[in-house]
Enzyme design. Sequence first.
Site, short mmCIF file in Angstrom:
data_model
loop_
_atom_site.label_atom_id
_atom_site.label_comp_id
_atom_site.label_asym_id
_atom_site.label_seq_id
_atom_site.Cartn_x
_atom_site.Cartn_y
_atom_site.Cartn_z
N GLY A 13 0.78 -1.24 0.00
CA GLY A 13 0.00 0.00 0.00
C GLY A 13 0.81 1.29 0.00
N ASN A 15 1.55 3.25 -2.51
CA ASN A 15 0.89 4.30 -3.31
C ASN A 15 -0.27 4.92 -2.53
OD1 ASN A 15 1.95 4.69 -6.16
ND2 ASN A 15 1.92 2.46 -6.01
N LEU A 91 -9.38 -8.58 -10.72
CA LEU A 91 -10.22 -7.79 -11.62
C LEU A 91 -11.39 -7.24 -10.82
CD1 LEU A 91 -10.68 -9.86 -14.91
CD2 LEU A 91 -9.46 -7.69 -14.64
N ASN A 106 -6.29 2.70 -12.15
CA ASN A 106 -5.25 1.76 -11.71
C ASN A 106 -3.89 2.31 -12.15
OD1 ASN A 106 -4.07 -0.71 -10.76
ND2 ASN A 106 -3.90 -1.38 -12.89
N HIS A 108 -0.12 0.92 -13.28
CA HIS A 108 0.61 -0.27 -13.72
C HIS A 108 2.07 0.16 -13.87
CE1 HIS A 108 1.05 -4.15 -15.68
NE2 HIS A 108 1.81 -3.56 -16.58
N ASP A 149 -5.52 -4.41 -17.21
CA ASP A 149 -4.64 -3.34 -17.72
C ASP A 149 -5.11 -2.71 -19.02
OD1 ASP A 149 -2.94 -3.95 -15.55
OD2 ASP A 149 -1.95 -5.50 -16.72
N GLU A 178 6.05 6.39 -9.28
CA GLU A 178 4.60 6.19 -9.04
C GLU A 178 4.12 7.06 -7.89
OE1 GLU A 178 3.37 2.12 -8.50
OE2 GLU A 178 4.65 1.42 -10.12
C1 GRF Z 1 2.99 -0.93 -7.92
O1 GRF Z 1 4.18 -1.27 -8.55
C2 GRF Z 1 1.91 -0.70 -8.95
O2 GRF Z 1 2.39 -0.27 -10.18
C3 GRF Z 1 1.30 -2.07 -9.10
O3 GRF Z 1 1.39 -2.66 -7.84
C4 GRF Z 1 2.43 -2.06 -7.09
C5 GRF Z 1 1.78 -1.57 -5.83
O4 GRF Z 1 2.68 -1.15 -4.88
N1 GRF Z 1 -0.05 -1.99 -9.57
P1 GRF Z 1 2.15 -0.58 -3.50
O5 GRF Z 1 1.28 -1.65 -2.85
O6 GRF Z 1 1.40 0.68 -3.76
O7 GRF Z 1 3.40 -0.36 -2.71
#
Ligand code: GRF
Length: 197
Positions: A13, A15, A91, A106, A108, A149, A178
Site C-alpha cells: 500500500g 501508493n 479484476l 489503476n 501499472h 490493464d 509512481e
Molecule cells: C505498484 O508497482 C503498482 O504499479 C502495481 O502494484 C504495485 C503496488 O505497490 N499496480 P504498493 O502496494 O502501492 O506499494
Amino acid sequence: MRLRISVLFSGRGSNMLAIKNACDSCSIDGMILCAISNRIEAKGIISAQEKGLPVFVFSKEKFPRRRYTRISRLLLDLGVNIVILAGYDELVKKPLLSDFKGRILNIHPAPLPRFGGKGMYRMEVHKKVLESGVKFSGPTIHVVDENYDSGKIIAHEKVTVVDGDTPESLAERILAVEHNLYPKTLAKISRGEIQLF
Ligand code: GRF
C-alpha cells in the site's frame, strides 16, 4: 471538484500512503474516505490504520458471495466519487465496476498495452521489459474496465532502463516515480485538468 477517494489494495500500500500524504498536505483537493483490502494479510492494512484511515477487509474467504455488491454499497453510502486501485491484484467486478464506471483508476508499473495483461504483475512485468530490450519503462495510469490493464490511459511517465538493471532495481526506481505520478494525476483530476466524469 473535491475528490472523495476509496483506495483498493492487496499488498504494502505504498501508493495509498503517498496519496494520503498528498491529501493531508492539500496537494490534492480531496480525502481518502476508506481503504479496502481483499487480503487479510496485506501489510498496508497496518500502515493505513496508523495513518488514521478506516480499513475494511473484503476477502473472498469472508465474503464468498456478492462481495462487489457489498463494496459498492459501502462506497456509495460513504459518498465516494473516485476509486483508486493501488496494487490491487483482482479484476474489479460488477456492480462496483458499473456503479463507478469511468471513475476507477489503476497504476501499472510499465508502458501499456505492451507490458500489460493477464499474468503481468509484480516482477514478471519488469522481467518482460528487460527481456524486450526497450530503453524506457515507467508507470501508466489508466481507467479500469473489465479486462486486465486495458482502459483509457490518462498518465504515463518515462523511466530510463539502465545497464545492469535487474527487475528489482527497475521496480524500485519506478515505484518512486509512481509515488509522485499518482498524487499528481489525482490533483489534475480535482482541478478539472483531466476529465473523468
Ligand atoms: C505498484 O508497482 C503498482 O504499479 C502495481 O502494484 C504495485 C503496488 O505497490 N499496480 P504498493 O502496494 O502501492 O506499494
